[in-house]
Write a protein that holds these residues in place. Structure first.
Motif, PDB file in Angstrom:
ATOM      1  N   SER A 261      33.922 -48.476-112.483  1.00 49.69           N
ATOM      2  CA  SER A 261      34.033 -48.295-113.939  1.00 49.69           C
ATOM      3  C   SER A 261      34.556 -49.562-114.596  1.00 49.69           C
ATOM      4  CB  SER A 261      34.935 -47.103-114.281  1.00 49.69           C
ATOM      5  OG  SER A 261      36.272 -47.340-113.886  1.00 49.69           O
ATOM      6  N   ASN A 262      34.990 -50.524-113.779  1.00 49.11           N
ATOM      7  CA  ASN A 262      35.449 -51.809-114.316  1.00 49.11           C
ATOM      8  C   ASN A 262      34.342 -52.533-115.078  1.00 49.11           C
ATOM      9  OD1 ASN A 262      37.942 -51.413-113.331  1.00 49.11           O
ATOM     10  ND2 ASN A 262      37.780 -52.839-111.645  1.00 49.11           N
ATOM     11  N   ILE A 263      33.101 -52.229-114.789  1.00 49.64           N
ATOM     12  CA  ILE A 263      31.989 -52.849-115.522  1.00 49.64           C
ATOM     13  C   ILE A 263      32.088 -52.467-116.992  1.00 49.64           C
ATOM     14  CG2 ILE A 263      29.480 -52.904-115.790  1.00 49.64           C
ATOM     15  CD1 ILE A 263      29.362 -52.404-112.694  1.00 49.64           C
ATOM     16  N   SER A 264      32.249 -51.173-117.268  1.00 52.66           N
ATOM     17  CA  SER A 264      32.396 -50.707-118.646  1.00 52.66           C
ATOM     18  C   SER A 264      33.679 -51.251-119.259  1.00 52.66           C
ATOM     19  CB  SER A 264      32.406 -49.169-118.680  1.00 52.66           C
ATOM     20  OG  SER A 264      32.704 -48.689-119.967  1.00 52.66           O
ATOM     21  N   PHE A 265      34.734 -51.301-118.469  1.00 49.38           N
ATOM     22  CA  PHE A 265      36.031 -51.806-118.940  1.00 49.38           C
ATOM     23  C   PHE A 265      35.928 -53.274-119.349  1.00 49.38           C
ATOM     24  CE2 PHE A 265      40.013 -54.015-117.815  1.00 49.38           C
ATOM     25  CZ  PHE A 265      40.893 -53.387-118.676  1.00 49.38           C
ATOM     26  N   THR A 266      35.332 -54.080-118.498  1.00 55.26           N
ATOM     27  CA  THR A 266      35.238 -55.517-118.753  1.00 55.26           C
ATOM     28  C   THR A 266      34.332 -55.819-119.939  1.00 55.26           C
ATOM     29  OG1 THR A 266      35.645 -55.985-116.427  1.00 55.26           O
ATOM     30  CG2 THR A 266      34.639 -57.740-117.721  1.00 55.26           C
ATOM     31  N   LEU A 267      33.173 -55.171-119.987  1.00 56.64           N
ATOM     32  CA  LEU A 267      32.201 -55.438-121.049  1.00 56.64           C
ATOM     33  C   LEU A 267      32.468 -54.641-122.324  1.00 56.64           C
ATOM     34  CD1 LEU A 267      28.945 -55.466-118.874  1.00 56.64           C
ATOM     35  CD2 LEU A 267      30.320 -57.433-119.631  1.00 56.64           C
ATOM     36  N   GLN A 268      33.310 -53.590-122.217  1.00 58.52           N
ATOM     37  CA  GLN A 268      33.576 -52.675-123.322  1.00 58.52           C
ATOM     38  C   GLN A 268      32.274 -52.116-123.893  1.00 58.52           C
ATOM     39  OE1 GLN A 268      36.772 -51.267-124.717  1.00 58.52           O
ATOM     40  NE2 GLN A 268      36.736 -51.652-122.519  1.00 58.52           N
ATOM     41  N   GLU A 269      31.437 -51.681-122.962  1.00 55.54           N
ATOM     42  CA  GLU A 269      30.172 -51.026-123.298  1.00 55.54           C
ATOM     43  C   GLU A 269      30.161 -49.644-122.656  1.00 55.54           C
ATOM     44  OE1 GLU A 269      27.073 -53.558-121.797  1.00 55.54           O
ATOM     45  OE2 GLU A 269      27.437 -55.107-123.300  1.00 55.54           O
ATOM     46  N   LYS A 270      29.316 -48.772-123.177  1.00 50.09           N
ATOM     47  CA  LYS A 270      29.189 -47.437-122.602  1.00 50.09           C
ATOM     48  C   LYS A 270      28.754 -47.536-121.149  1.00 50.09           C
ATOM     49  CE  LYS A 270      28.160 -44.999-126.865  1.00 50.09           C
ATOM     50  NZ  LYS A 270      27.179 -44.195-127.595  1.00 50.09           N
ATOM     51  N   SER A 271      29.359 -46.718-120.328  1.00 52.36           N
ATOM     52  CA  SER A 271      29.024 -46.709-118.910  1.00 52.36           C
ATOM     53  C   SER A 271      27.654 -46.075-118.692  1.00 52.36           C
ATOM     54  CB  SER A 271      30.080 -45.930-118.116  1.00 52.36           C
ATOM     55  OG  SER A 271      29.753 -45.926-116.747  1.00 52.36           O
ATOM     56  N   GLU A 272      26.911 -46.651-117.779  1.00 53.94           N
ATOM     57  CA  GLU A 272      25.583 -46.133-117.425  1.00 53.94           C
ATOM     58  C   GLU A 272      25.669 -45.089-116.316  1.00 53.94           C
ATOM     59  OE1 GLU A 272      22.529 -46.985-118.727  1.00 53.94           O
ATOM     60  OE2 GLU A 272      23.501 -48.256-120.219  1.00 53.94           O
ATOM     61  N   PHE A 273      26.895 -44.815-115.825  1.00 61.91           N
ATOM     62  CA  PHE A 273      27.069 -43.900-114.705  1.00 61.91           C
ATOM     63  C   PHE A 273      28.457 -43.277-114.746  1.00 61.91           C
ATOM     64  CE2 PHE A 273      28.038 -48.242-113.496  1.00 61.91           C
ATOM     65  CZ  PHE A 273      29.306 -48.140-112.939  1.00 61.91           C
ATOM     66  N   SER A 274      28.658 -42.268-113.921  1.00 60.80           N
ATOM     67  CA  SER A 274      29.954 -41.599-113.795  1.00 60.80           C
ATOM     68  C   SER A 274      30.633 -42.050-112.514  1.00 60.80           C
ATOM     69  CB  SER A 274      29.762 -40.080-113.757  1.00 60.80           C
ATOM     70  OG  SER A 274      29.189 -39.622-114.964  1.00 60.80           O
ATOM     71  N   VAL A 275      31.977 -42.045-112.531  1.00 60.94           N
ATOM     72  CA  VAL A 275      32.774 -42.335-111.336  1.00 60.94           C
ATOM     73  C   VAL A 275      33.702 -41.144-111.143  1.00 60.94           C
ATOM     74  CG1 VAL A 275      34.410 -43.883-110.214  1.00 60.94           C
ATOM     75  CG2 VAL A 275      32.668 -44.823-111.761  1.00 60.94           C
ATOM     76  N   GLN A 276      33.592 -40.510-109.969  1.00 57.49           N
ATOM     77  CA  GLN A 276      34.303 -39.265-109.698  1.00 57.49           C
ATOM     78  C   GLN A 276      34.994 -39.361-108.345  1.00 57.49           C
ATOM     79  OE1 GLN A 276      31.560 -35.986-109.412  1.00 57.49           O
ATOM     80  NE2 GLN A 276      33.132 -34.476-109.892  1.00 57.49           N
ATOM     81  N   LEU A 277      36.251 -38.895-108.276  1.00 58.11           N
ATOM     82  CA  LEU A 277      36.996 -38.933-107.021  1.00 58.11           C
ATOM     83  C   LEU A 277      36.448 -37.904-106.035  1.00 58.11           C
ATOM     84  CD1 LEU A 277      40.636 -39.286-108.387  1.00 58.11           C
ATOM     85  CD2 LEU A 277      39.140 -41.082-107.487  1.00 58.11           C
ATOM     86  N   LEU A 278      36.319 -38.320-104.793  1.00 60.16           N
ATOM     87  CA  LEU A 278      35.835 -37.423-103.736  1.00 60.16           C
ATOM     88  C   LEU A 278      36.970 -36.698-103.035  1.00 60.16           C
ATOM     89  CD1 LEU A 278      33.091 -39.662-102.145  1.00 60.16           C
ATOM     90  CD2 LEU A 278      32.755 -37.572-103.456  1.00 60.16           C
ATOM     91  N   VAL A 279      38.158 -37.272-103.066  1.00 59.00           N
ATOM     92  CA  VAL A 279      39.336 -36.698-102.416  1.00 59.00           C
ATOM     93  C   VAL A 279      40.535 -36.918-103.333  1.00 59.00           C
ATOM     94  CG1 VAL A 279      38.476 -37.077-100.057  1.00 59.00           C
ATOM     95  CG2 VAL A 279      39.833 -38.847-101.172  1.00 59.00           C
ATOM     96  N   ASP A 280      41.626 -36.203-103.071  1.00 61.22           N
ATOM     97  CA  ASP A 280      42.864 -36.497-103.785  1.00 61.22           C
ATOM     98  C   ASP A 280      43.163 -37.973-103.558  1.00 61.22           C
ATOM     99  OD1 ASP A 280      42.928 -33.790-104.349  1.00 61.22           O
ATOM    100  OD2 ASP A 280      44.642 -33.357-103.057  1.00 61.22           O
ATOM    101  N   SER A 281      43.532 -38.684-104.602  1.00 64.65           N
ATOM    102  CA  SER A 281      43.643 -40.145-104.520  1.00 64.65           C
ATOM    103  C   SER A 281      44.864 -40.667-105.258  1.00 64.65           C
ATOM    104  CB  SER A 281      42.393 -40.801-105.123  1.00 64.65           C
ATOM    105  OG  SER A 281      41.224 -40.393-104.446  1.00 64.65           O
TER     106      SER A 281
END
Length: 192
Positions: free
Chosen positions: A83-103
């Motif tokens: 998700s750092n791509i969206s963070f760095t560019l400050q653009e809408k994310s083209e994908f979702s990032v979801q945790l697979l385990v407690d993290s």
């Protein structure tokens, strides 16, 4: 120490940052314990934080042309979330990032990133190198999916992700390999 984990993961020289800088680096991040299935970002959102995965794993996915979830990357411990791509560019994310385990996740916002770079100037160059190494990994993954059979790539994944590999749902592994869960089941029967 977060920075050491990151540099080790990308096989970079740990001597480039001294212990004082490493402690300072960690102080800029907020620690969070998050539950399995938590979204770090959902497609269409603009990311407000950069996330470092200290413990756990996340998957990056989007919907394919059939409307099915397609996993294309796993973010493991010792790396930043994609998700750092969206963070760095400050653009809408083209994908979702979801945790697979407690993290256990550490996050930082844009203002603190700027303060971090001011406090430790060599980090800007170091992070440029890390970005190049990440792009290299992304390219290697695409090439490997062409060069190797799903079974060969599955064996590689077992080695790459270690014990946490068993936490990844089989449907997500199959999706990542571009095969059906039934084909993955046949591969697993041959291996085990």
């Amino acid at each position: 120490m977060l920075l050491e984990k990151l540099l080790e993961e990308f096989h970079m020289d740990l001597g480039m940052i001294n212990p004082e800088q490493s402690r300072l680096y960690d102080s800029f991040f907020e620690k969070m314990s998050l539950k399995r299935n938590t979204f770090l970002i959902q497609e269409g959102e603009v990311e407000r934080y950069s996330y470092f995965i200290a413990e756990g794993m996340a998957r990056c996915w989007t919907l394919n042309h059939k409307g099915e979830e397609q996993t294309f990357w796993f973010c493991k411990a010792g790396t930043f979330s994609m998700s750092n791509i969206s963070f760095t560019l400050q653009e809408k994310s083209e994908f979702s990032v979801q945790l697979l385990v407690d993290s256990v996740i550490y996050r930082i916002n844009t203002e603190k990133v700027n303060d971090l770079y001011a406090a430790i100037p060599p980090l800007k160059i170091t992070f440029g190198d890390l970005t190049a190494r990440l792009l290299s990994r992304l390219l290697k993954r695409n090439i490997d999916l062409i060069k190797y059979s799903p079974e060969q790539y599955y064996l590689y994944m077992m080695e790459e992700y270690g014990p946490v590999f068993n936490s990844i749902p089989l449907k997500d592994i199959a999706s990542y390999l571009g095969i059906t869960p039934q084909a993955l089941s046949r591969i697993r029967k041959r291996i085990f």
